[in-house]
Design an enzyme around this catalytic site. Structure first.
Site, PDB file in Angstrom:
ATOM      1  N   GLU A 274       0.825  -1.206   0.000  1.00 57.13           N
ATOM      2  CA  GLU A 274       0.000   0.000   0.000  1.00 57.13           C
ATOM      3  C   GLU A 274       0.865   1.263   0.000  1.00 57.13           C
ATOM      4  O   GLU A 274       0.534   2.262  -0.651  1.00 57.13           O
ATOM      5  CB  GLU A 274      -0.935  -0.001   1.212  1.00 57.13           C
ATOM      6  CG  GLU A 274      -1.961  -1.125   1.215  1.00 57.13           C
ATOM      7  CD  GLU A 274      -2.873  -1.070   0.000  1.00 57.13           C
ATOM      8  OE1 GLU A 274      -3.362   0.025  -0.357  1.00 57.13           O
ATOM      9  OE2 GLU A 274      -3.088  -2.137  -0.616  1.00 57.13           O
ATOM     10  N   TRP A 277       2.071   1.706  -3.401  1.00 53.86           N
ATOM     11  CA  TRP A 277       0.989   2.127  -4.296  1.00 53.86           C
ATOM     12  C   TRP A 277       0.910   3.649  -4.311  1.00 53.86           C
ATOM     13  O   TRP A 277       0.742   4.263  -5.367  1.00 53.86           O
ATOM     14  CB  TRP A 277      -0.326   1.509  -3.838  1.00 53.86           C
ATOM     15  CG  TRP A 277      -1.533   1.868  -4.651  1.00 53.86           C
ATOM     16  CD1 TRP A 277      -2.521   2.740  -4.316  1.00 53.86           C
ATOM     17  CD2 TRP A 277      -1.903   1.357  -5.948  1.00 53.86           C
ATOM     18  NE1 TRP A 277      -3.478   2.817  -5.299  1.00 53.86           N
ATOM     19  CE2 TRP A 277      -3.128   1.972  -6.310  1.00 53.86           C
ATOM     20  CE3 TRP A 277      -1.320   0.447  -6.824  1.00 53.86           C
ATOM     21  CZ2 TRP A 277      -3.766   1.710  -7.522  1.00 53.86           C
ATOM     22  CZ3 TRP A 277      -1.969   0.180  -8.033  1.00 53.86           C
ATOM     23  CH2 TRP A 277      -3.163   0.806  -8.364  1.00 53.86           C
ATOM     24  N   TRP A 305     -19.654   9.543 -20.927  1.00 60.30           N
ATOM     25  CA  TRP A 305     -19.826   9.896 -19.527  1.00 60.30           C
ATOM     26  C   TRP A 305     -20.970  10.902 -19.370  1.00 60.30           C
ATOM     27  O   TRP A 305     -21.119  11.814 -20.178  1.00 60.30           O
ATOM     28  CB  TRP A 305     -18.570  10.556 -18.966  1.00 60.30           C
ATOM     29  CG  TRP A 305     -17.341   9.710 -18.874  1.00 60.30           C
ATOM     30  CD1 TRP A 305     -16.183   9.905 -19.562  1.00 60.30           C
ATOM     31  CD2 TRP A 305     -17.116   8.583 -18.036  1.00 60.30           C
ATOM     32  NE1 TRP A 305     -15.259   8.965 -19.203  1.00 60.30           N
ATOM     33  CE2 TRP A 305     -15.799   8.137 -18.270  1.00 60.30           C
ATOM     34  CE3 TRP A 305     -17.908   7.897 -17.115  1.00 60.30           C
ATOM     35  CZ2 TRP A 305     -15.243   7.045 -17.614  1.00 60.30           C
ATOM     36  CZ3 TRP A 305     -17.355   6.803 -16.456  1.00 60.30           C
ATOM     37  CH2 TRP A 305     -16.044   6.393 -16.707  1.00 60.30           C
ATOM     38  N   ASN A 340     -10.777   2.920   2.712  1.00 57.29           N
ATOM     39  CA  ASN A 340     -10.338   2.657   1.342  1.00 57.29           C
ATOM     40  C   ASN A 340     -11.298   1.753   0.588  1.00 57.29           C
ATOM     41  O   ASN A 340     -11.574   1.964  -0.602  1.00 57.29           O
ATOM     42  CB  ASN A 340      -8.936   2.050   1.348  1.00 57.29           C
ATOM     43  CG  ASN A 340      -8.389   1.902  -0.056  1.00 57.29           C
ATOM     44  OD1 ASN A 340      -8.203   2.874  -0.767  1.00 57.29           O
ATOM     45  ND2 ASN A 340      -8.151   0.669  -0.478  1.00 57.29           N
ATOM     46  N   TRP A 358     -15.629  10.395 -14.002  1.00 53.24           N
ATOM     47  CA  TRP A 358     -14.801  10.220 -12.809  1.00 53.24           C
ATOM     48  C   TRP A 358     -14.261  11.545 -12.288  1.00 53.24           C
ATOM     49  O   TRP A 358     -13.967  11.683 -11.099  1.00 53.24           O
ATOM     50  CB  TRP A 358     -13.648   9.261 -13.092  1.00 53.24           C
ATOM     51  CG  TRP A 358     -12.737   9.648 -14.221  1.00 53.24           C
ATOM     52  CD1 TRP A 358     -12.852   9.291 -15.539  1.00 53.24           C
ATOM     53  CD2 TRP A 358     -11.571  10.479 -14.151  1.00 53.24           C
ATOM     54  NE1 TRP A 358     -11.842   9.839 -16.287  1.00 53.24           N
ATOM     55  CE2 TRP A 358     -11.036  10.572 -15.464  1.00 53.24           C
ATOM     56  CE3 TRP A 358     -10.930  11.153 -13.117  1.00 53.24           C
ATOM     57  CZ2 TRP A 358      -9.884  11.311 -15.766  1.00 53.24           C
ATOM     58  CZ3 TRP A 358      -9.788  11.897 -13.408  1.00 53.24           C
ATOM     59  CH2 TRP A 358      -9.273  11.968 -14.716  1.00 53.24           C
ATOM     60  N   TRP A 381      -9.283   7.167  -8.825  1.00 56.81           N
ATOM     61  CA  TRP A 381     -10.511   7.370  -9.597  1.00 56.81           C
ATOM     62  C   TRP A 381     -10.392   6.777 -10.998  1.00 56.81           C
ATOM     63  O   TRP A 381     -11.331   6.127 -11.493  1.00 56.81           O
ATOM     64  CB  TRP A 381     -10.854   8.855  -9.655  1.00 56.81           C
ATOM     65  CG  TRP A 381     -11.654   9.258  -8.458  1.00 56.81           C
ATOM     66  CD1 TRP A 381     -11.188   9.823  -7.307  1.00 56.81           C
ATOM     67  CD2 TRP A 381     -13.059   9.067  -8.277  1.00 56.81           C
ATOM     68  NE1 TRP A 381     -12.213   9.995  -6.414  1.00 56.81           N
ATOM     69  CE2 TRP A 381     -13.377   9.544  -6.979  1.00 56.81           C
ATOM     70  CE3 TRP A 381     -14.075   8.541  -9.066  1.00 56.81           C
ATOM     71  CZ2 TRP A 381     -14.671   9.512  -6.471  1.00 56.81           C
ATOM     72  CZ3 TRP A 381     -15.365   8.500  -8.570  1.00 56.81           C
ATOM     73  CH2 TRP A 381     -15.658   8.989  -7.288  1.00 56.81           C
TER      74      TRP A 381
END
Length: 476
Positions: A274, A277, A305, A340, A358, A381
């Site tokens: 993590e 990341w 979208w 999360n 998004w 996102w």
């Protein structure tokens, strides 16, 4: 050294004394050090909750500097003009800072450095925000990593260098320049009546960050791999908040977690993944600075979208009719944070069940998160939407009901933010109604809203839209 000119230490997201390379290097010179924070256009462009949290960080770090015989000078205005004025007022010949790799900060800092150097002022930037400089990490072909797993494999055993010792004293300036009052910067003003509610959930300062790390390592790391997705459990590190403001260094966390990994402690490797990341997100944003504005995969520019709509506004207000989505959106508004797993659920619901761009979700998170991280927010996102690097497969659509059943099986998370039913509000729900704008006209006694969309129908609609995108002819 009695007549040595001072160093202006320009602080931005690095409010700590331990493992602060720029601060430690300034102290090592023996010259007077003048710590400075500038409320400029980059600060003004950040969201309401991040600005409030910034104000809390400044208050604590100002007191921290005072305790070691220094001061925090506060100014506002264009960064270059403020620094020029301070150079003239103090006789400083050097301006040092920690690198901020947000695209807007890079543009500002590049211009500042060039102008200062042209004027004969030493302008020097230092690491501290990341474990590894993005320009120093490359694939075998010399380019940046675009997929996380190879990035992880390349760096999981890498050494980011030793931590810099804590700074316990700074040589003060002979004459201090004037400082504005923190209150006059009004960093929390945009939160309006929600400011007091949100501030209760923040834990600013280096001491709080170090305590969080110790508590996580001692009490939570053992079960981290299995418990971190459980919405109602206090099983995550909580370190995204101090990391966002530089109240703890990523190197401090990395070495502490690596030590537990060497001991064979379960959960350590999952946690290190993590942490990397976050690193991966920043490396991507450095190499691809439009990550927060444009689809990473250009074929997604043709995706239909939906833009702004009443549905998107109901999502923001926690009024979708999907209990776990609404609970998470209320958690965000009250605390400035969101679990999360919940972030993935609400992002999938917005982009897939509601087919909403998004970027609308990214902007709302950027306005509401006290742990806002521009790179992680953008990559997260785009990952969920399917348009981004290392993205989830287009057909991965989180079902809020099944996600709630799996990760909140007893409903404790939902009750924490929604209450048990009409008229039976939880403390979290009461805080939500106390914090939201009055113009939303939300009635705590109103029955739960009807679902915006049938989950099965929403999934089918999303898959049909994705199939159309995949079937579209390539642009010649």
């Amino acid at each position: 050294m009695s007549d040595a000119p001072p160093i202006l230490l320009w602080l931005r997201r690095d409010f700590r004394l331990h493992d602060h390379p720029a601060l430690a290097a300034a102290r090592a010179t023996g010259r007077p050090v003048i710590p400075v924070f500038i409320s400029d256009a980059v600060v003004a462009g950040s969201g309401a909750a991040p600005r409030l949290r910034l104000g809390l960080a400044l208050a604590v770090f100002g007191a921290t500097l005072a305790a070691i015989g220094s001061r925090l000078i506060l100014r506002r205005g264009a960064a270059l003009e403020v620094l020029r004025a301070l150079v003239a007022e103090t006789g400083a010949t050097s301006v040092w800072w920690s690198r901020d790799l947000d695209p807007a900060a890079i543009a500002r800092d590049t211009a500042v450095k060039a102008a200062l150097k042209a004027a004969g002022i030493e302008a020097r930037s230092f690491p501290g925000q990341l474990l590894f400089a993005p320009w120093e990490v490359a694939t075998k072909t010399g380019g940046p990593y675009r997929v996380y797993t190879p990035f992880w494999k390349a760096l999981r055993g890498a050494d980011p260098g030793a931590e810099v010792e804590v700074v316990s004293e700074l040589r003060p300036a002979t004459t201090w320049p004037d400082s504005e009052n923190l209150e006059d910067l009004a960093l929390g003003a945009a939160m309006n009546r929600g400011a007091a509610v949100l501030a209760r959930h923040a834990a600013p300062g280096e001491s709080a960050a170090q305590a969080r790390l110790a508590d996580f390592l001692d009490r939570k790391l053992l079960a981290y791999g299995t418990a971190r997705d459980l919405l109602a459990e206090d099983a995550t590190s909580g370190l995204s908040e101090p990391l966002a403001w530089g109240e703890i260094s990523p190197r401090r966390i990395w070495h502490a977690a690596q030590a537990r990994r060497a001991e064979g402690l379960p959960g350590a490797e999952d946690f290190l993944r993590e942490l990397l990341w976050r690193e991966f997100a920043w490396h991507l944003m450095y190499h691809f600075p439009t990550l927060g504005q444009a689809n990473w995969r250009p074929e997604w520019d043709a995706f239909p979208w939906r833009g702004e709509s009443a549905d998107a506004e109901r999502w923001r207000r926690g009024q979708t009719g999907e209990p776990v989505v609404d609970a998470a959106m209320r958690e965000l508004y009250v605390t400035g944070r969101m679990h999360n797993r919940a972030r993935m659920i609400v992002a999938s619901y917005l982009t897939k069940h509601l087919l909403t761009d998004w970027r609308l979700g990214l902007a709302w998170f950027a306005d509401c998160l006290i742990d806002h991280d521009p790179a992680a927010n953008a990559m997260g996102w785009q990952w969920v939407a399917g348009s981004g690097p290392d993205a989830a497969p287009y057909f991965r659509i989180f079902n809020p009901a099944s996600q709630a059943a799996k990760f909140d099986p007893e409903g404790r998370y939902r009750r924490r933010w929604l209450g048990a039913g009409r008229g039976d509000l939880s403390p979290g729900a009461r805080d939500f109604f106390a914090a939201v704008p009055r113009r939303w006209q939300l009635d705590p006694a109103a029955p739960p809203p009807a679902p915006l969309v049938d989950l099965a129908a929403g999934r089918a609609r999303a898959l049909a839209a994705y199939a159309g995108l995949r079937a579209a002819p390539e642009t010649p």
